[in-house]
Structure formats: C-alpha cells, structure tokens
Write a protein that holds these residues in place. Structure first.
Motif, PDB file in Angstrom:
ATOM      1  N   SER A  62       0.860  -1.167   0.000  1.00  7.22           N
ATOM      2  CA  SER A  62       0.000   0.000   0.000  1.00  7.22           C
ATOM      3  C   SER A  62       0.900   1.222   0.000  1.00  7.22           C
ATOM      4  O   SER A  62       1.855   1.278   0.759  1.00  7.22           O
ATOM      5  N   GLY A  94      -4.505   2.976   2.230  1.00 11.29           N
ATOM      6  CA  GLY A  94      -5.895   2.528   2.273  1.00 11.29           C
ATOM      7  C   GLY A  94      -6.900   3.563   1.810  1.00 11.29           C
ATOM      8  O   GLY A  94      -8.080   3.475   2.131  1.00 11.29           O
ATOM      9  N   GLY A 108      -7.657   4.186  -1.374  1.00 10.22           N
ATOM     10  CA  GLY A 108      -8.209   3.867  -2.687  1.00 10.22           C
ATOM     11  C   GLY A 108      -7.582   4.645  -3.824  1.00 10.22           C
ATOM     12  O   GLY A 108      -8.217   4.879  -4.848  1.00 10.22           O
ATOM     13  N   ILE A 109      -6.344   5.060  -3.669  1.00 11.99           N
ATOM     14  CA  ILE A 109      -5.691   5.873  -4.700  1.00 11.99           C
ATOM     15  C   ILE A 109      -4.609   5.093  -5.452  1.00 11.99           C
ATOM     16  O   ILE A 109      -4.486   5.196  -6.656  1.00 11.99           O
ATOM     17  N   CYS A 163      -7.935  -2.515   0.164  1.00 10.69           N
ATOM     18  CA  CYS A 163      -8.274  -1.542   1.201  1.00 10.69           C
ATOM     19  C   CYS A 163      -9.754  -1.197   1.178  1.00 10.69           C
ATOM     20  O   CYS A 163     -10.274  -0.624   2.130  1.00 10.69           O
TER      21      CYS A 163
HETATM   22 FE1  FES Z   1      -3.892   2.274  -1.970  1.00  8.05          FE
HETATM   23 FE2  FES Z   1      -5.681   0.379  -1.576  1.00  8.05          FE
HETATM   24  S1  FES Z   1      -3.976   0.861  -0.408  1.00  8.05           S
HETATM   25  S2  FES Z   1      -5.564   1.736  -3.191  1.00  8.05           S
END
Ligand code: FES
Length: 652
Positions: A36, A40, A42-43, A92
């Motif tokens: 990641s 977390g 979502g990028i 995530c």
């Molecule tokens: Fe970055 Fe899921 S941790 S998109």
C-alpha cells in the motif's frame, strides 16, 4: 469464533475478522505482505487482491462478489477511472463479508520474488532501501504553532509507523510548495534506514506520485563499466548499458594503473576523476535510454576489484601494489552519491560490497552473493573470468577464495588477430580433424562460414578479428585436430599435412581466414598467441587447483563460469584447453555476469547486504602470490590440457 475466517494465500496466514473488516486491515493484523502506498485511501491500487474462494455470508455478499455496495464506491470510482484487472479487488476497499480465501498476487507484495532465469539460481526477494508513502498532513494552525516539516514527520509516524524520520535541507526547500500544491497531501520517498541510520526523507511530491523509484547496480571492471538500471518497486531491470573504463588510457591492467599512480604525482586523483566522469556519462546514457529522470535514482550498489574500489573512492592504491597488499578497508561502505561526485538524486545512497582480501574484491563477494557457494550441497568451483580471475571453491561447510592474474588475453588483448567481442569478431570455430579446414561464425551472424548465405550475412560487419571465446575454441580445436601439440607448438605444413599451417617467422601459425584479397585482414593463430593463452589459462587453472589442494580434494562436483566472457566459453573447449579442472561437461554451467547480478541482489534486497557481509567474513582467502604450490601448478598447467593432472572424464 463466529466471525468469518479469512485465509490469505500464498502465505497461508489466517484469522477471524468481524464482518466489514477491510481486507488490508486483516492483512496488516496477520502480518500478510500486502502493499500500500496510499495507506488505504483507494488511490494507489497497490493493494490489489484476488478472492479465490468466498462463502456467501448471511449478507449475501462476499468479496468475491462484484456487487456494488456502499463500501466499495471508492473502488468503483477507481475502476472507472483507471481500470482494474477482472476479478481483482482493492484490498483496502473490499470488506470481509464471510469466510474467504484471498490471494495476494506477486505485484501486490512488497517483498515480491524477482524470478531469475537460470534454474539453479535463487530468486531475489524484494526489500529495497527506499519506498514511497502517501500521507495527509495536518494544516498549520496559528493556535498550535508547529513547522510544516514537524507535521509531515508526525503524519509519517501516525499513518505509517515510521519513527524518528530525518530530513535534509533540499527537502525543506521544496516542502512548503509541495504541501500547498498537493492540498496537504504529499507522497514522500523514505530511505528506511538501518541499525545505524534512522529513516530519511529523500524526495517529496505534491499529491499522489504515480511513478517509481530507481536504483543502479554497477559492475565497475578494469576494462568495462556495466550498469543495470532497476525499478526499485517491481525489481525489473529497465535498462542495461556499459562503457569502456576511461582509466584504460592510464594502463590496460590493474598493476599498470597502480604504477601510473606511483610514477605520477596526482595520478591517482586523475584516475579517480576519469572513472567518476565515465560513470556519470554512463548514468546519463542509461537514464535517457529508459526515459527516466536521473533524479529518481535514489540508490546505487557498486562491485569492483580492490584497485578499482580504491581508485573510485579516491584512495591511492599504492599499498595494493606491494606485499602484504593491505586494503584501506575491506568492509562494506554506505556512502552518499555526492561524496563520490555522482550526478544522480542529490540524497542518493551508495553501497559498496565488502572486499574479501587484498586481491579478492567486492566483485568476488558479489559473485558469492549471486552463486551462493556457501549454500551449495555439492562442491562447486566458481570462476569469474576477466582480466583477473576471481575463483571461489566451496560448499555449505566452507568456502575458499583467491584471485589469479590471468591478464587480458582472454578478452582478445595481446593476441595477434585478437579483438574485443563485437560484431565481426570470430566467436565460434571448428576444425575438421580429417581435412584440418576451419569453419567459423562471427558475432552478429547465425550462419557458419561454410554455409550458404554467409557472405550476405557478414556483408555489414565483415570479418574483423577473433574474440576471446573464438581464440579458446580455435586453440582447443587445433589441439584436437592434431595441428598443435601438448606443449603448445604448431606443426609445420609437412607435419600436419595442411597448407593452413604456415611459416611465421621462426615458428608456425595456423591461418583461419585470408581476407587480404578484399582488403580485409589475415586472421591466424600464431605461437605467441598460444603462449599468451597458455599463460592465462595456467593462471586460472593453478588458482583453482590451489584451492582444491587447500580444500583437500582432487575433483569438484560442478563448475560455474561467470563473467561476461564466461557466458560465451564452451565448456568442452575450456576443458580441452585445461582452463578448468576435469568435470562432467554437463556440470559446467554459465552464470553470465554474476558480479553484476550480485550487485543487483544487494540493490533490491537490503537484507542481502548484511548476508554477504557475514558470508565474506567466513570466506577463507588464499593469497596465490605466496603459495609455492601455485608455481608448480602453473608450470604443469601451461601444457594443453596439463602435463601432470589427468583429465579422465575429458579423455573418455
Ligand atoms: Fe492504496 Fe488500496 S492501499 S488503493
């Protein structure tokens, strides 16, 4: 527990988690390696997973189900914007809804395995020095005065558990615009530090930085400097390139460079400057080739022999020119690129592998890292063939090392028609034992000289000379065809029955190719050529033989030929010549540029650095110069293949 069971593959780690737990959170708690960069949000999409088995929960939704729910809107947005491989989910965003088996694909593992092509080679486990972290930094507040850097460091601690992070002036200089441009969201590259160094911010980008970070694995040889540009996240080699070592103008071999520095005031500094300039030119070239910014190169690993090591560091190699061959240091070195005048990222780190002993350098340590003789079940002889041969012999009980001065003959130097391996050079050669006629192939063409289409195939390159592997094959073939005796003398036309054996001064020569009619060269193998190769191969063989004495063995189980040249030597011809000890031909393999590979391993896996430091401490060094038996072996090994040692496997 009544909570759903979550099992991760390939790790097999498992645990129960309440419905609604994000997969990334479950992975973190179980210590599953799931990447990641955005933490977390979502990028970054680094957290992709594949649900491989999921039982429907009472909610009727599992992570295997692509049904849209409130919780994965972020994911849908991501998918619409950038696409997501079918069946993949963002770890995530996807939440545990019932019992589930979740596969973490290699691309989503921080410590992914980089597979090496050779079957016997170990894969490389990614563990790079520097990684990317996306953080949201608190905005300044007049009532709680604190600097922007303090709040960034705080964010790295609370969002990434990175403690005690340090920084440099150049980061402070770009910090404030980056934070404001990124609306208090930035990506930072952090060098993770080690036992003696705290983590350090290397670079900062406003918002989410989509690119990668790069590193260089450099094999600094006396003749050539070869570099691999590696992606520090994927582990891939994205460009490889090499140049001639500009120090050649001060002396072809190492000892002549040592004497140049002894004879000329400031000569060592001149050579240091030359090699660093050459290196910078190479780095510019390789970055241009890969179309990346040189400033994104944040780490570099160097391997080299002791003389190159000293000259690169700016240390006078004087002491290496005389017994007892004391190195300024044999330890590994962790430096900054600026200390070595390298024009890569201004805060880039540099790591030099440890040297083994006075004449056995970090290049041999790198070969040991790549070929791991210390982990071998059977007894392996590893020879890195170059201007000096680095030789390792061992198994998991112990490893011995030495270096032997083979000279540049194996690279085509000091050979009448010799040249470096380049298009137009003869690289393969066979001699018909009946007719004594040669057939050959040149670099850049797949067609043999007696095959149709040969003239067309060499139209652009011509036939320019003979390279190292070509010479070895030529001499071994001459021996097998009976035009050369065991002592290394070429017979006359009458003795051999072929007009190709021509008078050449007071000795004979074997004519391979006469291109003089078309204005091309006459390529022949002369007695001085054979003597040069006899000396080189005797040095190589006696080094190996000395290690075998010390190990108390007369045979080895397998042989690994390393070095760019090693990749092209045919095992059979090397053995006919007596370069390497007798051994089943199928047990002789080529490792390519093992020193360069060792550098790459140390670059991509910082754990491998301490591993090789420990291994090197356990390697027993043998100094060939002071061993009386070396001379004895050398004399015997001058014959082809050898006057004393039997080669029973070869003979059969
Ligand atoms: Fe970055 Fe899921 S941790 S998109």
């Amino acid at each position: 527990s009544s909570d759903p069971l979550v099992i991760f593959t390939p790790s097999g780690k498992r645990g129960h988690f309440p419905v609604g737990t994000p997969v990334l959170t479950a992975a973190r708690q179980l210590g599953v390696d799931l990447d990641s960069v955005c933490g977390g949000r979502g990028i970054c999409s680094k957290c992709q997973i594949t649900p491989s088995y999921g039982e429907f929960s009472k909610h009727g939704v599992t992570v295997a189900d692509d049904a849209l729910t409130e919780w994965n809107k972020v994911e849908q947005r991501y998918k619409d914007k950038r696409g997501l491989i079918d069946g993949r989910r963002l770890g995530c965003q996807a939440q545990v809804q019932g019992d589930v088996v979740i596969d973490v694909p290699p691309e989503s593992q921080v410590h992914r395995q980089v597979v090496r092509k050779r079957a016997e080679a170990r894969d490389i486990t990614m563990n790079p020095s520097t990684r990317l972290f996306y953080v949201e930094v608190e905005e300044p507040d007049m009532h709680k005065p604190s600097g922007d850097m303090e709040r960034l460091i705080e964010a790295l601690d609370s969002q990434w558990q990175l403690k005690n992070v340090k920084t440099d002036l150049h980061i402070l200089q770009s910090l404030q615009p980056a934070l404001r441009k990124g609306k208090w969201k930035v990506t930072v590259a952090v060098h993770l530090g080690d036992e003696s160094n705290p983590p350090k911010i290397m670079h900062i980008w406003p918002g989410y930085y989509e690119g990668s970070l790069y590193g260089l694995a450099v094999d600094l040889g006396s003749t050539t400097i070869a570099a691999h540009l590696c992606d520090l996240i994927s582990g891939e080699v994205i460009a490889s390139s090499g140049i001639m070592n500009p120090q050649i103008r001060f002396g072809e071999d190492l000892m002549s460079r040592v004497s140049y520095s002894m004879m000329n005031e400031g000569g060592d500094r001149e050579m240091t400057r030359a090699v660093r300039e050459g290196m910078n030119a190479l780095f510019t070239q390789i970055a241009a080739e890969a179309e990346i910014d040189k400033n994104l190169i944040v780490d570099a690993v160097f391997v080299c022999n002791p003389v190159m090591h000293h000259l690169f560091l700016g240390i006078d190699p004087f002491e290496l020119g005389q017994a007892p061959f004391a190195l300024a240091t044999s330890d590994s070195l962790a430096l900054r690129a600026t200390e070595l005048d390298l024009n890569i990222h201004p805060a880039a780190r540099v790591y030099l592998l440890p040297c083994i002993a006075g004449h056995v350098g970090a290049d041999a340590a790198a070969v040991a890292l790549s070929e791991a003789p210390d982990k071998s079940e059977d007894l392996v002889l590893v020879v890195d063939v170059g201007t000096n041969a680095e030789i390792l012999l061992g198994d998991k009980t112990k490893v011995l090392a030495c270096s032997s001065p083979t000279g540049p003959a194996f690279e085509g130097a000091q050979i009448s028609s010799g040249q470096r391996a380049a298009p137009g050079a003869i690289e393969r050669l066979e001699i018909n034992p009946e007719t004594k006629e040669p057939r050959f192939r040149v670099i850049g063409s797949e067609i043999w000289s007696d095959e149709e289409g040969f003239d067309a195939a060499i139209a652009t390159t011509g036939i320019t000379g003979i390279c190292g592997s070509g010479i070895i094959e030529a001499i071994a073939e001459m021996r097998m065809a009976g035009v050369l005796d065991a002592s290394g003398l070429i017979g006359s036309a009458e003795q051999t029955g072929t007009p190709r054996c021509v008078q050449d001064g007071r000795t004979n020569a074997y004519l391979v190719w006469d291109g003089s009619a078309e204005g091309g060269p006459k390529i022949s193998i002369t007695n001085p050529d054979i003597r040069a190769i006899q000396m080189a191969k005797a040095a190589l063989y006696s080094g190996a033989r000395l290690l075998m004495d010390k190990f108390g063995v007369d045979t080895v189980d397998r042989v690994v030929l390393a070095g760019a040249f090693g990749a092209h030597i045919s095992a059979k011809h090397a053995m006919v010549l007596g370069m390497i000890p007798d051994c089943p031909i199928d047990k002789v393999t080529s490792a390519g540029n093992a020193a360069g590979t060792g550098a790459r391993i140390a670059l991509l896996n910082t754990k491998a650095r301490s591993e090789i430091e420990q291994t090197v401490r356990r390697i027993e060094k043998i100094e060939t110069a002071v061993e009386p038996r070396f001379q004895e072996h050398f004399v015997n090994a001058s014959a082809i293949p050898n006057s004393k040692e039997p080669f029973p496997i070869l003979a059969s």
